[in-house]
Write a protein that holds these residues in place. Sequence first.
Motif, PDB file in Angstrom:
ATOM      1  N   PRO A  83     -27.496 -59.115  41.901  1.00  9.57           N
ATOM      2  CA  PRO A  83     -27.127 -60.312  41.146  1.00  9.57           C
ATOM      3  C   PRO A  83     -26.948 -60.076  39.647  1.00  9.57           C
ATOM      4  O   PRO A  83     -26.093 -60.708  39.029  1.00  9.57           O
ATOM      5  CB  PRO A  83     -28.271 -61.293  41.425  1.00  9.57           C
ATOM      6  N   ALA A  84     -27.708 -59.182  39.050  1.00  8.13           N
ATOM      7  CA  ALA A  84     -27.564 -58.948  37.609  1.00  8.13           C
ATOM      8  C   ALA A  84     -26.178 -58.402  37.295  1.00  8.13           C
ATOM      9  O   ALA A  84     -25.524 -58.841  36.345  1.00  8.13           O
ATOM     10  CB  ALA A  84     -28.642 -58.000  37.107  1.00  8.13           C
ATOM     11  N   HIS A  85     -25.725 -57.468  38.107  1.00 11.28           N
ATOM     12  CA  HIS A  85     -24.393 -56.900  37.876  1.00 11.28           C
ATOM     13  C   HIS A  85     -23.315 -57.972  38.074  1.00 11.28           C
ATOM     14  O   HIS A  85     -22.396 -58.093  37.254  1.00 11.28           O
ATOM     15  CB  HIS A  85     -24.141 -55.706  38.801  1.00 11.28           C
ATOM     16  N   ALA A  86     -23.423 -58.739  39.145  1.00  6.03           N
ATOM     17  CA  ALA A  86     -22.433 -59.786  39.426  1.00  6.03           C
ATOM     18  C   ALA A  86     -22.391 -60.806  38.290  1.00  6.03           C
ATOM     19  O   ALA A  86     -21.313 -61.201  37.835  1.00  6.03           O
ATOM     20  CB  ALA A  86     -22.745 -60.456  40.758  1.00  6.03           C
ATOM     21  N   LEU A  87     -23.533 -61.229  37.803  1.00 13.57           N
ATOM     22  CA  LEU A  87     -23.599 -62.194  36.704  1.00 13.57           C
ATOM     23  C   LEU A  87     -23.000 -61.608  35.431  1.00 13.57           C
ATOM     24  O   LEU A  87     -22.244 -62.273  34.714  1.00 13.57           O
ATOM     25  CB  LEU A  87     -25.048 -62.616  36.463  1.00 13.57           C
ATOM     26  N   ASP A  88     -23.308 -60.340  35.153  1.00 11.62           N
ATOM     27  CA  ASP A  88     -22.836 -59.700  33.931  1.00 11.62           C
ATOM     28  C   ASP A  88     -21.339 -59.420  33.938  1.00 11.62           C
ATOM     29  O   ASP A  88     -20.775 -59.034  32.916  1.00 11.62           O
ATOM     30  CB  ASP A  88     -23.616 -58.406  33.665  1.00 11.62           C
ATOM     31  N   GLU A  89     -20.679 -59.632  35.077  1.00 11.62           N
ATOM     32  CA  GLU A  89     -19.223 -59.518  35.092  1.00 11.62           C
ATOM     33  C   GLU A  89     -18.585 -60.675  34.334  1.00 11.62           C
ATOM     34  O   GLU A  89     -17.392 -60.645  34.037  1.00 11.62           O
ATOM     35  CB  GLU A  89     -18.696 -59.411  36.522  1.00 11.62           C
ATOM     36  N   GLY A  90     -19.372 -61.709  34.018  1.00 13.75           N
ATOM     37  CA  GLY A  90     -18.920 -62.760  33.121  1.00 13.75           C
ATOM     38  C   GLY A  90     -17.793 -63.634  33.631  1.00 13.75           C
ATOM     39  O   GLY A  90     -17.061 -64.233  32.852  1.00 13.75           O
TER      40      GLY A  90
END
Length: 141
Positions: A83-90
């Motif tokens: 989830p952190a990576h997905a969220l950080d895709e902005g």
Amino acid sequence: MSTYDDLPPYLLGFPGPLRDQLVAAVLSGAKTSTTGLLAEYEAEGEPLPEPGARSLLVDSGERGVAVVEVTAVEVLRLGDVGPAHALDEGEGFASVAEWRTAHEEFWHSEPVRAAVGDPGFTVDDDTLVIAERFRVTERLV
């Protein structure tokens, strides 16, 4: 004034509305990660990004808008993207499932299938992806 002609281009998506959206998200600070297909790097004979590498972020008009620096790179299974990576895709994803649905739609598109050299290319949990983190070091616009 500095010149950035020696920097390789940092390309997000294909020219058009998607690239414009992604570039805007980078410039706003919302997008600090991106995900690519290992198969696309291999098909194009491109080396994987490396931490510390700097590139010129370009918009749909191929105009340099910022200098970005890679801060982390990880090769992982698509099923292991968190989830952190997905969220950080902005891009406003509320979950990994939303992120994955949007990315599968892109990765199953004709331009991506052409880039990997397989008209029937599809992804699954075991597809290897490049999870890349970056930061803007200089805005040019």
